[in-house]
Design a protein around this motif. Sequence first.
Motif, PDB file in Angstrom:
ATOM      1  N   GLU A  63      39.799  38.311  40.072  1.00  0.00           N
ATOM      2  CA  GLU A  63      38.810  38.453  41.335  1.00  0.00           C
ATOM      3  C   GLU A  63      39.633  38.108  42.521  1.00  0.00           C
ATOM      4  N   ASN A  64      39.844  39.279  43.382  1.00  0.00           N
ATOM      5  CA  ASN A  64      40.729  39.169  44.401  1.00  0.00           C
ATOM      6  C   ASN A  64      40.062  38.269  45.508  1.00  0.00           C
ATOM      7  N   GLY A  65      40.989  37.321  46.014  1.00  0.00           N
ATOM      8  CA  GLY A  65      40.637  36.557  47.169  1.00  0.00           C
ATOM      9  C   GLY A  65      39.733  35.340  46.991  1.00  0.00           C
ATOM     10  N   SER A  66      39.583  35.008  45.415  1.00  0.00           N
ATOM     11  CA  SER A  66      38.639  33.814  44.962  1.00  0.00           C
ATOM     12  C   SER A  66      39.831  32.859  45.210  1.00  0.00           C
ATOM     13  N   LEU A  67      39.295  31.690  45.051  1.00  0.00           N
ATOM     14  CA  LEU A  67      40.347  30.409  45.316  1.00  0.00           C
ATOM     15  C   LEU A  67      40.508  29.860  43.839  1.00  0.00           C
ATOM     16  N   ASP A  68      42.000  29.410  43.807  1.00  0.00           N
ATOM     17  CA  ASP A  68      42.249  28.725  42.635  1.00  0.00           C
ATOM     18  C   ASP A  68      41.871  27.148  42.756  1.00  0.00           C
ATOM     19  N   VAL A  69      42.488  26.428  41.692  1.00  0.00           N
ATOM     20  CA  VAL A  69      42.178  25.098  41.631  1.00  0.00           C
ATOM     21  C   VAL A  69      42.575  24.348  42.886  1.00  0.00           C
ATOM     22  N   ASN A  70      43.721  24.875  43.536  1.00  0.00           N
ATOM     23  CA  ASN A  70      44.320  23.984  44.808  1.00  0.00           C
ATOM     24  C   ASN A  70      43.418  24.844  46.093  1.00  0.00           C
ATOM     25  N   GLY A  71      42.653  25.671  45.740  1.00  0.00           N
ATOM     26  CA  GLY A  71      41.786  26.280  47.138  1.00  0.00           C
ATOM     27  C   GLY A  71      42.977  27.470  47.845  1.00  0.00           C
ATOM     28  N   LYS A  72      43.941  27.874  46.941  1.00  0.00           N
ATOM     29  CA  LYS A  72      44.598  29.064  47.524  1.00  0.00           C
ATOM     30  C   LYS A  72      44.127  30.391  46.953  1.00  0.00           C
ATOM     31  N   PRO A  73      43.893  31.380  47.697  1.00  0.00           N
ATOM     32  CA  PRO A  73      43.580  32.779  47.079  1.00  0.00           C
ATOM     33  C   PRO A  73      44.420  33.400  46.153  1.00  0.00           C
ATOM     34  N   ILE A  74      43.717  34.090  45.064  1.00  0.00           N
ATOM     35  CA  ILE A  74      44.491  34.689  44.216  1.00  0.00           C
ATOM     36  C   ILE A  74      44.452  36.147  44.311  1.00  0.00           C
ATOM     37  N   SER A  75      45.308  36.896  43.874  1.00  0.00           N
ATOM     38  CA  SER A  75      45.518  38.462  43.999  1.00  0.00           C
ATOM     39  C   SER A  75      45.003  39.028  42.779  1.00  0.00           C
ATOM     40  N   GLY A  76      43.937  39.935  42.731  1.00  0.00           N
ATOM     41  CA  GLY A  76      43.429  40.627  41.687  1.00  0.00           C
ATOM     42  C   GLY A  76      42.781  41.917  42.093  1.00  0.00           C
ATOM     43  N   SER A  77      42.422  42.821  40.999  1.00  0.00           N
ATOM     44  CA  SER A  77      42.027  44.179  41.328  1.00  0.00           C
ATOM     45  C   SER A  77      40.416  44.011  41.672  1.00  0.00           C
ATOM     46  N   VAL A  78      39.736  43.253  41.587  1.00  0.00           N
ATOM     47  CA  VAL A  78      38.393  43.260  41.809  1.00  0.00           C
ATOM     48  C   VAL A  78      38.158  42.536  43.192  1.00  0.00           C
ATOM     49  N   THR A  79      37.330  43.600  44.295  1.00  0.00           N
ATOM     50  CA  THR A  79      37.004  43.137  45.516  1.00  0.00           C
ATOM     51  C   THR A  79      35.759  42.292  45.616  1.00  0.00           C
ATOM     52  N   ALA A 482      25.566  41.713  39.915  1.00  0.00           N
ATOM     53  CA  ALA A 482      24.541  41.277  40.645  1.00  0.00           C
ATOM     54  C   ALA A 482      24.055  42.400  41.809  1.00  0.00           C
ATOM     55  N   PHE A 483      23.055  42.244  41.928  1.00  0.00           N
ATOM     56  CA  PHE A 483      22.539  43.077  43.089  1.00  0.00           C
ATOM     57  C   PHE A 483      22.610  44.308  42.988  1.00  0.00           C
ATOM     58  N   ARG A 484      22.483  44.802  41.623  1.00  0.00           N
ATOM     59  CA  ARG A 484      22.526  46.204  41.170  1.00  0.00           C
ATOM     60  C   ARG A 484      24.026  46.903  41.804  1.00  0.00           C
ATOM     61  N   SER A 485      24.905  46.107  41.583  1.00  0.00           N
ATOM     62  CA  SER A 485      26.478  46.750  41.902  1.00  0.00           C
ATOM     63  C   SER A 485      27.312  46.664  40.843  1.00  0.00           C
ATOM     64  N   LYS A 486      28.200  47.365  41.047  1.00  0.00           N
ATOM     65  CA  LYS A 486      29.472  47.318  40.046  1.00  0.00           C
ATOM     66  C   LYS A 486      30.841  47.179  40.848  1.00  0.00           C
ATOM     67  N   ASP A 487      31.939  46.594  39.859  1.00  0.00           N
ATOM     68  CA  ASP A 487      33.285  46.455  40.464  1.00  0.00           C
ATOM     69  C   ASP A 487      33.156  45.434  41.834  1.00  0.00           C
ATOM     70  N   ARG A 488      32.400  44.553  41.901  1.00  0.00           N
ATOM     71  CA  ARG A 488      32.404  43.420  43.013  1.00  0.00           C
ATOM     72  C   ARG A 488      32.205  42.048  42.424  1.00  0.00           C
ATOM     73  N   HIS A 489      33.142  41.359  43.054  1.00  0.00           N
ATOM     74  CA  HIS A 489      32.796  39.894  42.365  1.00  0.00           C
ATOM     75  C   HIS A 489      32.029  38.801  43.469  1.00  0.00           C
ATOM     76  N   PHE A 490      31.704  37.858  42.980  1.00  0.00           N
ATOM     77  CA  PHE A 490      30.799  37.038  43.777  1.00  0.00           C
ATOM     78  C   PHE A 490      31.235  35.587  43.982  1.00  0.00           C
ATOM     79  N   PHE A 491      32.591  35.130  43.864  1.00  0.00           N
ATOM     80  CA  PHE A 491      32.793  33.886  44.148  1.00  0.00           C
ATOM     81  C   PHE A 491      33.199  33.606  45.365  1.00  0.00           C
ATOM     82  N   ASN A 492      32.068  33.504  46.195  1.00  0.00           N
ATOM     83  CA  ASN A 492      32.063  33.482  47.746  1.00  0.00           C
ATOM     84  C   ASN A 492      31.715  32.228  48.158  1.00  0.00           C
ATOM     85  N   GLU A 493      32.809  31.241  48.281  1.00  0.00           N
ATOM     86  CA  GLU A 493      32.736  29.720  48.588  1.00  0.00           C
ATOM     87  C   GLU A 493      32.015  29.420  50.028  1.00  0.00           C
TER      88      GLU A 493
END
Length: 633
Positions: A63-79, A482-493
């Motif tokens: 999940e692109n932009g989600s935060l790792d255990v240290n609070g740093k963004p990770i790179s990934g293919s899911v927006t 969720a929200f009748r979507s696809k190919d989008r992640h929801f790890f929004n802190e």
Amino acid sequence: MCEREIPTFNAPNTGPLSVNDAKVRSVVSQTSIEGKKYHPSPCAWEDQQLYFLLPDRFSQGNENGSLDVNGKPISGSVTAFSTADDANALAEAQAWRDAGTLWQGGTLKGIQSKLGYLKRMGTSALWIGPIFKQCSKDKHSYHGYAVQDFLDIDPHFGTREDLRDLVKAAHEQGIYVILDIILNHSGDVFAYKGGGKPWTGQRYEVEGFRDALGNPTLPFRPITAADGVKNPEDCAIWPAELQKPECFTRQGSISNWEYDPEFLDGDFLSLKDIHLGTGDVDNFKPSTALEALCEVYKYWIAYADLDGYRIDTVKHMGDGPTRYLCTTLHEYACALGKENFFLVGEVTGGRAYDVVQVTGLDAALGVGNVQDKLWNTCKGNTNPSDYFDLFRNATFLKKGSDAWMRNRLVTMIDDHDQVWKGTKARFCSDSTGQKLAVAALGLNLTTLGIPCVYYGTEQQFDGQGDSDRYIREAMFGGSFGAFRSKDRHFFNESNPVFQEVAKVCAVRKQNLALRRGRQYLREISANGNGFGLPHKLNGRMKSIIAWSRILADQEILCAINTDTESSTTAYVTVDSGMHAVGDKAECIYRSKKEGDAPAETAEVLGLNGKSVRLTVPPAAFVMYKICPFEHGG
């Protein structure tokens, strides 16, 4: 455990196929006194904040932009999801709906990648849905409840090493791990002659165990190397001890879910009922199947260093098997140094209190339709006393106080099957729920019991529909997001609900009264006269609901406002004997700070014994700690 011949046809890289395999025995025989150190249990499970997820629907770790255990963004293919992505899958609506019944791709490594997300939200114990190997040709078993091999992890989720790595990483972050387990039934591992059968109380003939293609071509007996079975690890059921015909009741599917013995001996739809033993709870004799399953679950405790189990469908197991399991696993975990290993049972129906007392379960889910009452109290659809009386009715509990409920009940608003509802719908599936999400979670987190958040609630998932799939959205996107979507992640802190849950969990952690204190629903008054408990009149109740948690000399007053449009002011009763007129109630948390936010302090008044005057913004949650007034001199 009785010795027997161990299968010798293990394929390369296949795990153990018997509980007597040397790989299993070497793990099960390890104890803390032999030098291995296991992660200790918490001293009190009511101190914990649980989070429940279905592993197929949670994370792939991409999940692109989600935060790792240290609070740093990770790179990934899911927006990351944005409001513009709402319903982006409905151009092909039927494909999206169909995808909800299929595997989505969440993994154990994905869960591990989100430990930082969970910790920052306040999670201290993670409840993971079943992960054991499913019937290989069942494309709908993403939920994990159709087990074919109890000694292996389903490859959709990863490997047994992935589980061990996840638990180790969780412990390093201060998070306990509870695994969902099944004893009542297996997957659809055999077929009846002539097709599916209804329960009638009779035993049916079996066509055969299913082969690797899902066809019932194998003899209904233990498989041996002489049978020449192709891909044996994907056939029948494992461990091998469960392949004896007497391991199954073979009485067809349940139709009357309240009739005993039908709900005890019948199949759970297509899932085959396992015979667990005979005799009443005080004279119970375990079956060889139950003995084997106990060895299986000992193995996973020791192998992965687990902290607890959530036991599925306890109602359908019976009290005797449940007590045997609890005794066996508690004793074993104690030998590993896990002196408070957690066993929580899914106990539907009206016997939950008795089942916990009789069997030795540490806690139960589903007591008194707690979810129904919690949900509808928050939404103003029922009298608050319906929820709070679950805790204070000492006559019904046969207890002298509400203390029994403090650590014997897991409470949650949403879950994965909502057995109490007809049409499935998450709490936030309507506009009222969306607005009241923080208030509802506040009520859940600060009332009696062991609170649990179902994945996605902190992101206001709004799934609803005519089947369980709609409340099991993929948090990482996939083809059924969720929200009748696809190919989008929801790890929004940055989601306000996520942030407020984190704040409430922090306050709860800092104040023992919110975790272990007594609990009282408080009387209120609009004008300082005529106090009474808030109650529903016509339509949805729009009112302050206030409750106190009291421990020793500390009282914390909590309140929500079910009115989603307007602030509400009320005089709220507090403990008369603990406080003096002029004492101060200091605000230690409020979910809304803008506009007509409540005052930082409220003064104890001499009304209805003692009370304070509170203003709670629309749909808000507040907490006040009452402190003695500091007199000069």
